[in-house]
Enzyme design. Structure first.
Site, mmCIF file in Angstrom:
data_model
loop_
_atom_site.group_PDB
_atom_site.id
_atom_site.type_symbol
_atom_site.label_atom_id
_atom_site.label_comp_id
_atom_site.label_asym_id
_atom_site.label_seq_id
_atom_site.Cartn_x
_atom_site.Cartn_y
_atom_site.Cartn_z
ATOM 1 N N HIS A 56 0.887 -1.163 0.000
ATOM 2 C CA HIS A 56 0.000 0.000 0.000
ATOM 3 C C HIS A 56 0.926 1.215 0.000
ATOM 4 C CE1 HIS A 56 -2.319 -3.043 2.340
ATOM 5 N NE2 HIS A 56 -3.373 -2.526 1.760
ATOM 6 N N ASP A 59 2.399 1.813 3.372
ATOM 7 C CA ASP A 59 3.316 0.820 3.965
ATOM 8 C C ASP A 59 4.746 1.315 3.770
ATOM 9 O OD1 ASP A 59 1.126 -0.843 4.330
ATOM 10 O OD2 ASP A 59 1.530 -2.012 2.520
ATOM 11 N N MET A 90 2.559 -5.949 -7.574
ATOM 12 C CA MET A 90 1.237 -5.386 -7.291
ATOM 13 C C MET A 90 1.365 -4.235 -6.297
ATOM 14 S SD MET A 90 -1.114 -5.494 -4.569
ATOM 15 C CE MET A 90 -1.860 -6.884 -3.748
ATOM 16 N N GLU A 183 -10.866 -6.831 -4.973
ATOM 17 C CA GLU A 183 -10.829 -7.821 -3.881
ATOM 18 C C GLU A 183 -12.077 -7.708 -3.003
ATOM 19 O OE1 GLU A 183 -7.181 -7.815 -1.640
ATOM 20 O OE2 GLU A 183 -8.101 -8.893 0.028
ATOM 21 N N LYS A 185 -14.766 -8.789 0.136
ATOM 22 C CA LYS A 185 -14.790 -9.262 1.524
ATOM 23 C C LYS A 185 -16.191 -8.968 2.067
ATOM 24 C CE LYS A 185 -12.070 -8.884 5.789
ATOM 25 N NZ LYS A 185 -10.936 -8.218 6.452
ATOM 26 N N GLU A 219 -9.578 -13.762 -2.171
ATOM 27 C CA GLU A 219 -8.774 -14.147 -0.996
ATOM 28 C C GLU A 219 -9.444 -15.314 -0.261
ATOM 29 O OE1 GLU A 219 -7.041 -11.199 1.654
ATOM 30 O OE2 GLU A 219 -7.719 -12.364 3.385
ATOM 31 N N HIS A 222 -11.541 -14.456 2.841
ATOM 32 C CA HIS A 222 -12.741 -13.649 2.625
ATOM 33 C C HIS A 222 -13.918 -14.485 2.110
ATOM 34 C CE1 HIS A 222 -10.051 -9.816 2.157
ATOM 35 N NE2 HIS A 222 -9.873 -10.452 3.290
ATOM 36 N N ASP A 247 -5.006 -13.803 -3.329
ATOM 37 C CA ASP A 247 -4.513 -13.630 -1.960
ATOM 38 C C ASP A 247 -4.648 -14.948 -1.213
ATOM 39 O OD1 ASP A 247 -3.858 -11.008 -2.332
ATOM 40 O OD2 ASP A 247 -5.283 -10.178 -0.886
ATOM 41 N N ASP A 257 -11.537 -12.327 10.174
ATOM 42 C CA ASP A 257 -10.507 -12.506 9.141
ATOM 43 C C ASP A 257 -9.181 -12.864 9.825
ATOM 44 O OD1 ASP A 257 -9.329 -12.371 6.629
ATOM 45 O OD2 ASP A 257 -8.996 -10.210 6.745
ATOM 46 N N ASP A 259 -6.378 -14.489 8.603
ATOM 47 C CA ASP A 259 -5.125 -14.297 7.841
ATOM 48 C C ASP A 259 -4.010 -15.224 8.305
ATOM 49 O OD1 ASP A 259 -6.171 -12.277 6.230
ATOM 50 O OD2 ASP A 259 -5.552 -10.677 7.575
ATOM 51 N N ASP A 289 -1.348 -13.144 1.541
ATOM 52 C CA ASP A 289 -1.887 -12.026 2.329
ATOM 53 C C ASP A 289 -2.236 -12.580 3.706
ATOM 54 O OD1 ASP A 289 -2.805 -9.670 3.234
ATOM 55 O OD2 ASP A 289 -4.651 -9.639 2.065
#
Ligand code: GCO
Ligand code: MN
Ligand code: MN
Length: 389
Positions: A56, A59, A90, A183, A185, A219, A222, A247, A257, A259, A289
């Site tokens: 991002h 980030d 990406m 994406e 969710k 993902e 998700h 993802d 979520d 992850d 992810d």
């Protein structure tokens, strides 16, 4: 020295800066790890055999950085990419952390917020392209509602469409070689998010001005939160030519979520996914992810990252064995070659074929009494996955 499952660059494994960089904050607890500088993340992931790093905008570049600070950070990051032979496949925008986005970016009721959102995304696209990204992900983390009378959901979809159309035109105007991947969710952090599943996005994409530029980034966690079979959704995205990115992570059914490390919870579903990707020659990035358990220190983070990649490669080998297992393939052949003389009735329509088919007499009781061999097949798969085959 590695073994047959040691990741290598040509496996095209990638991680987000935010994944291995996750400091273990949750709604009930403070960070448990120090932030790892992005350049060290690049170095360590490369050492482990990863190929790419995604990000991002924030980030890498803090939201309040000056132009000079931005340029210095980007310069150092580019040097690390070069030094450690890593790519940025990406990029994406953080349109969820800052309070300005508390009621969404694209779908906010306030046009001033929507305008700021577009500005932030355009700048972030510029950064992603500068770093070499060819896929741009949109995850609408705050595009949703708690108070469902606050926004007309039809209007929300229109605003989202206006935003994506605007940005498609921006990319074309800049002559960037960039594709968008949406994406989905179902919830979290909002009570309900718009476009809750990959299927919702597949339908939405066809209503855009430039549908060919836009695909999906499904993902695991998700779709599982939505109670869906992930690999079926991925298969449909592949069939539509829309699987631009993926993802990978893992998740217990019916929870928030989580992850988790890829393949850590549900080996069978992870196998089905890897087999699908490999058998259909998916060539896009394989992006994890996910993040390390909150119990871990930095060493645990690298154990986590290596574990994601190794599990993928182990399951790829299982998929190869599945293809080469005579008993399994024997059953599959039997299943797919039943009553071949009826193929002539299927496929494209003609009036003549329809008339002929309407005359056929079917003994449906006899047909209905034929057993399948799926119990045997599924047990063979279980034994293969459990390592006794
Ligand atoms: C989540 C999402 C994010 C996105 C990321 C890239 O549930 O937090 O999965 O990790 O993938 O923001 O768009
Ligand atoms: Mn997620
Ligand atoms: Mn994601």
């Amino acid at each position: 020295m590695g073994d047959a499952f040691t990741p290598v660059k040509k496996d095209r494994f990638s991680f987000g800066l935010w994944t291995v960089g996750n400091v273990g904050r949750d709604p009930f607890g403070d960070p448990v790890r120090k932030a790892i500088p992005p350049t060290r993340i690049v170095q360590q992931l490369s050492r482990l055999g990863a190929w790419g790093i995604n990000l991002h905008d924030n980030d890498l570049v803090p939201i309040d950085a000056s132009a000079a600070q931005r340029n210095k950070i980007v310069k150092d990051f580019k040097k690390a990419l070069k030094d450690y032979d890593m790519v940025v496949p990406m990029a994406t925008t953080n349109t969820f952390s800052h309070p300005v986005f508390k009621d969404g970016g694209f779908t906010s009721n306030d046009p001033k917020v929507r305008a700021y959102g577009l500005q932030k995304i355009m700048r972030s696209i510029d950064l992603g392209v500068e770093l070499g990204a060819s896929t741009y992900v949109f995850w609408g983390g705050r595009e949703g509602a708690e108070c469902n009378v606050s926004k007309d959901p039809v209007e929300a979809v229109k605003r989202y469409r206006d935003g994506i159309n605007y940005l498609c035109r921006y990319v074309r105007d800049q002559k960037y070689k960039l594709r968008f991947a949406m994406e989905a969710k179902p919830n979290e952090p909002r009570a309900d998010l718009y476009f809750p599943t990959t299927g919702h996005y597949l339908a939405f994409i066809e209503t855009l001005d430039y549908p060919a530029m836009v695909g999906v980034n499904p993902e695991v966690a998700h779709e599982s939160m939505a109670g869906l079979n992930f690999h079926h959704g991925v298969a449909q995205a592949m069939d539509a030519g829309k699987l631009f990115h993926i993802d990978l992570n893992d998740q217990r059914f019916g929870r928030y979520d989580q992850d988790f490390r890829f393949g850590s919870e549900d080996y069978k579903n992870a196998f089905l996914l890897v087999r699908l990707l490999e058998d259909n020659r998916y060539r896009g990035p394989k992006h994890f992810d996910a993040h390390a358990y909150r119990t871990e220190d930095e060493k645990g983070v690298w154990d986590f990252a290596l574990g994601c990649m190794r599990t993928y490669n182990i399951l790829r080998e299982k998929a190869r064995r599945f293809r080469q297992d005579d008993e399994i393939q024997g059953i599959l052949n039997e299943i797919s070659n039943q009553n071949p003389e009826f193929e002539k009735h299927l496929g494209s329509y003609s009036r003549k074929k329809a008339q002929a088919l309407k005359r056929v007499r079917f003994n449906i009781d006899a047909m209905g009494s034929v057993g399948s061999r799926y119990e045997q097949l599924d047990q063979l798969l279980a034994e293969l996955l459990l390592g006794v085959r």
